[in-house]
Design an enzyme around this catalytic site. Structure first.
Site, PDB file in Angstrom:
ATOM      1  NE  ARG A 122     -27.188  -6.372  -1.927  1.00 45.09           N
ATOM      2  CZ  ARG A 122     -28.416  -6.743  -1.599  1.00 45.09           C
ATOM      3  NH1 ARG A 122     -29.446  -6.307  -2.308  1.00 45.09           N
ATOM      4  NH2 ARG A 122     -28.608  -7.556  -0.578  1.00 45.09           N
ATOM      5  CE  LYS A 144      -6.702   4.022  -4.929  1.00 50.22           C
ATOM      6  NZ  LYS A 144      -5.323   4.320  -4.488  1.00 50.22           N
ATOM      7  CD  GLU A 186      -1.955  14.513  -4.324  1.00 47.54           C
ATOM      8  OE1 GLU A 186      -1.489  13.802  -5.229  1.00 47.54           O
ATOM      9  OE2 GLU A 186      -2.142  14.101  -3.165  1.00 47.54           O
ATOM     10  CE  LYS A 228      -6.891   9.340  -9.449  1.00 47.95           C
ATOM     11  NZ  LYS A 228      -7.076   9.670  -8.068  1.00 47.95           N
ATOM     12  CD  GLU A 238      -2.879   1.737  -5.500  1.00 53.39           C
ATOM     13  OE1 GLU A 238      -3.737   2.625  -5.492  1.00 53.39           O
ATOM     14  OE2 GLU A 238      -1.980   1.635  -4.658  1.00 53.39           O
ATOM     15  NE  ARG A 242      -6.315   4.575  -8.522  1.00 49.62           N
ATOM     16  CZ  ARG A 242      -7.609   4.805  -8.546  1.00 49.62           C
ATOM     17  NH1 ARG A 242      -8.420   3.990  -9.172  1.00 49.62           N
ATOM     18  NH2 ARG A 242      -8.122   5.866  -7.943  1.00 49.62           N
ATOM     19  CG  ASN A 246      -0.062   5.723  -3.957  1.00 46.32           C
ATOM     20  OD1 ASN A 246      -0.901   6.575  -3.693  1.00 46.32           O
ATOM     21  ND2 ASN A 246      -0.366   4.450  -4.124  1.00 46.32           N
ATOM     22  CG  HIS A 249       1.031   9.703  -1.914  1.00 43.11           C
ATOM     23  ND1 HIS A 249       1.466  10.444  -2.980  1.00 43.11           N
ATOM     24  CD2 HIS A 249      -0.254  10.091  -1.698  1.00 43.11           C
ATOM     25  CE1 HIS A 249       0.492  11.237  -3.396  1.00 43.11           C
ATOM     26  NE2 HIS A 249      -0.557  11.048  -2.633  1.00 43.11           N
ATOM     27  CG  HIS A 253       0.725   7.797   3.541  1.00 48.33           C
ATOM     28  ND1 HIS A 253       0.564   6.790   2.603  1.00 48.33           N
ATOM     29  CD2 HIS A 253      -0.137   8.767   3.186  1.00 48.33           C
ATOM     30  CE1 HIS A 253      -0.363   7.169   1.728  1.00 48.33           C
ATOM     31  NE2 HIS A 253      -0.801   8.345   2.058  1.00 48.33           N
ATOM     32  CG  HIS A 267      -2.558  14.171   1.537  1.00 51.46           C
ATOM     33  ND1 HIS A 267      -1.960  13.014   1.949  1.00 51.46           N
ATOM     34  CD2 HIS A 267      -2.743  14.047   0.194  1.00 51.46           C
ATOM     35  CE1 HIS A 267      -1.801  12.210   0.907  1.00 51.46           C
ATOM     36  NE2 HIS A 267      -2.276  12.812  -0.167  1.00 51.46           N
TER      37      HIS A 267
END
Ligand code: GLY
Length: 370
Positions: A122, A144, A186, A228, A238, A242, A246, A249, A253, A267
């Site tokens: 956990r 993330k 980035e 960041k 998010e 946040r 992106n 992005h 994507h 990416h």
């Protein structure tokens, strides 16, 4: 010299340390977190060959014993099979709740190991030692974690903040040019989304970055991580701001899906092209001046980065198919696609108010340049 960016999340605060030879000092950096002198390292084959011996030797200097698991390199590692293997290995190694797991590698390793740490007993603590530029400026910071599903990328995961991030600038020297420049996509994103002065600095220092000048790199990583951290502290899960991270992005994507997540497009390369298109779209919507997308394209070109759809080798589907792929983005809420648009360099914002016809025409024009 080592710089520190503190991420002041309540109850889960941590430091991101940025500098040269942090790998060599990993023992001293990690020791204060340990209840017993033992860590479990998870890495990939490629990174293990380059850096695992140095890390275990550095830990040993401070009396820290290390066991390690080496996974295959590449995006396909980021799925259930290697995740299960990692969790079971950590249990076999008797990693307990008070122990610390170390993720040594790029974004794939950081995301997978962070998720394993999130669910093991956990939740156990973990340290990120990011070895790619992309991981140093983005994926290792902010908590993330996760793996890919057959249905899409990063669809299984958890928010689980690391206890420490060690971003060793000198390991970036071992990156192939293409990976380095993709990661830099980035970095460019941060200037574009929230700091025009950082964009100007990137413009002025392009030549130093290209030769990987350590001082310039340390500054680029530090400023990116600072930005960041500020955003993550405002909006960890998010719900709002946040999403600014992106920028570029949604386009990216769609292009990644259209190229089958293959090495036709990395990416960070898709992020760079996506940022250029996001600025072009903002200009067409009258949100920013026409000069802004030109400046973005010039800067990316000067760095030798991918800028246009024409820079992606091989065939691409038509504009409508690309638009449909954009609609499958995770940022769709109630069927409404959210875009990160800009009122100028360093002034991004989130909006759903973007007519599909304008995006379609933009994509048609971008495809016609091929
Ligand atoms: N990579 C985007 C984020 O961390 O939110």
């Amino acid at each position: 010299m080592t710089e520190t960016v503190h991420v002041p999340l309540e109850g889960r605060a941590y430091d991101v340390r940025i500098g040269s030879d942090l790998l060599g000092r990993a023992g001293a950096e990690i020791a204060p977190l340990l209840k017993r002198p033992r860590v479990a390292i998870v890495t990939d084959l490629h990174v293990a060959e380059l850096h695992l011996a140095a890390l275990t030797a550095a830990l040993k200097v401070d009396g820290i014993e290390a066991v390690s698991l080496t996974l295959p390199a590449g995006e396909s590692t980021k799925g259930w099979t290697q995740f299960e293997r990692t969790v079971e290995w950590l249990l076999e190694q008797k990693v307990e709740r008070r122990d610390v797991v170390v993720a040594l590698g790029g974004g794939v390793i950081g995301d997978l190991v962070g998720f394993a740490a999130a669910v093991l007993r956990r939740g156990v603590r973990f340290v990120q030692i990011p070895t790619s530029l992309l991981a140093q400026v983005d994926s290792s910071v902010g908590g993330k974690t996760g793996i890919n599903a057959p249905q899409g990328k990063n669809l299984i995961g958890a928010f689980h903040q690391p206890s420490l991030v060690l971003a060793d600038i000198s390991v970036l020297n071992s990156l192939p040019d293409r990976d380095f420049l993709a990661g830099y996509g980035e970095v460019v994103k941060y200037g574009l989304l929230g700091d025009a002065a950082f964009f100007d600095w990137q413009d002025a220092n392009a030549a130093r970055i290209r030769v990987r000048d350590p001082e310039a790199l340390a500054y680029a990583v530090k400023r990116s991580v600072e930005m960041k951290a500020e955003i993550v502290v405002r909006d960890e899960t998010e719900q709002g701001d946040r999403a600014l991270l992106n920028l570029g992005h949604t386009f990216c994507h769609a292009f990644e899906a259209a190229t089958g997540y293959s090495d036709r497009l990395l990416h960070g390369e898709g992020v760079a092209i996506g940022c250029a298109l996001a600025f072009e779209l903002s200009a067409r919507l009258g949100l920013c001046s026409q000069e802004d997308p030109s400046r973005v394209r010039e800067m990316l070109s000067a760095m030798g980065m991918k800028v246009r759809l024409a820079d992606i080798p091989g065939d691409l589907p038509d504009a409508q198919t690309l638009l449909d792929l954009m609609g499958q983005d995770k940022k769709v809420i109630d069927g409404q696609l959210r875009f990160i648009m800009a009122r100028g360099i360093g002034q991004a914002f989130v909006t759903s108010d973007v007519p599909s016809e304008t995006v379609l025409t933009l994509l048609q024009d971008a495809l016609s340049e091929r």
